[in-house]
Each structure stands twice: as C-alpha cells, then as structure tokens.
Enzyme design. Sequence first.
Site, PDB file in Angstrom:
ATOM      1  CG  ASN A 167     -62.218 -37.718  22.892  1.00 47.34           C
ATOM      2  OD1 ASN A 167     -61.447 -37.749  23.842  1.00 47.34           O
ATOM      3  ND2 ASN A 167     -63.382 -37.111  22.945  1.00 47.34           N
ATOM      4  CG  LEU A 168     -57.103 -42.340  23.906  1.00 46.51           C
ATOM      5  CD1 LEU A 168     -55.745 -42.453  24.577  1.00 46.51           C
ATOM      6  CD2 LEU A 168     -57.506 -43.651  23.273  1.00 46.51           C
ATOM      7  CG  ASP A 169     -60.523 -38.206  28.023  1.00 42.42           C
ATOM      8  OD1 ASP A 169     -59.885 -39.106  28.609  1.00 42.42           O
ATOM      9  OD2 ASP A 169     -60.134 -37.031  27.956  1.00 42.42           O
ATOM     10  CB  ALA A 170     -65.043 -40.495  23.320  1.00 41.41           C
TER      11      ALA A 170
END
Length: 93
Positions: free
Chosen positions: A28-31
């Site tokens: 999850n790159l947004d994390a």
Amino acid sequence: MEDNFILLSLFINSYYIIGATAHYAIANLDAVPIFEEDLVRVSHRNEVDILLIKGKDLERIVLARAVRSHLQNRVLVYGNRTVVFECFISKAI
C-alpha cells in the site's frame, strides 16, 4: 508507460511543473510517507519529448538522493511518519 501518460496529460492541461517523489515500496504505497521529492519547472513552449526527458532526469535525481539517504542511515520511519536527517559536514578550525 504510466509516466508518459501523466506527462502527456500535464502537457495537454497546461501544467507548468513536473514532480517526482521517493518512498519505500510496500503493498500500500499510500501508507508510506514520501521521504524525498523535487520538482522542475517547465514551459508551455516545451514539446512532449522535452517533458519526458526532464521528467526522467528528475526521477533519477530524486531516486539517487533517496538511495543515498537510505544507505547513510539518515531515514527514520516511525509509524506513518518519516524523518530524514540532514547530512552536515563540519569543518575543523
């Protein structure tokens, strides 16, 4: 390919900056917070091929800075926060 689409979209919509970011790659790159970023100004006079060159150069620069920071143990990730310590070089007097 995705980068080409984004740059073409920027060109068509008359945006005047190109940005690049670096962060640790996980599912999850947004994390994961960004720990290196930069931008370059472009002109409406630039053709798409020039935008691609500038974008790729900027990505290389940002990636190199990010890898250097990581290898020098200057990146601290704590939860959803990232701290990048500056590299200070002191001069002996």
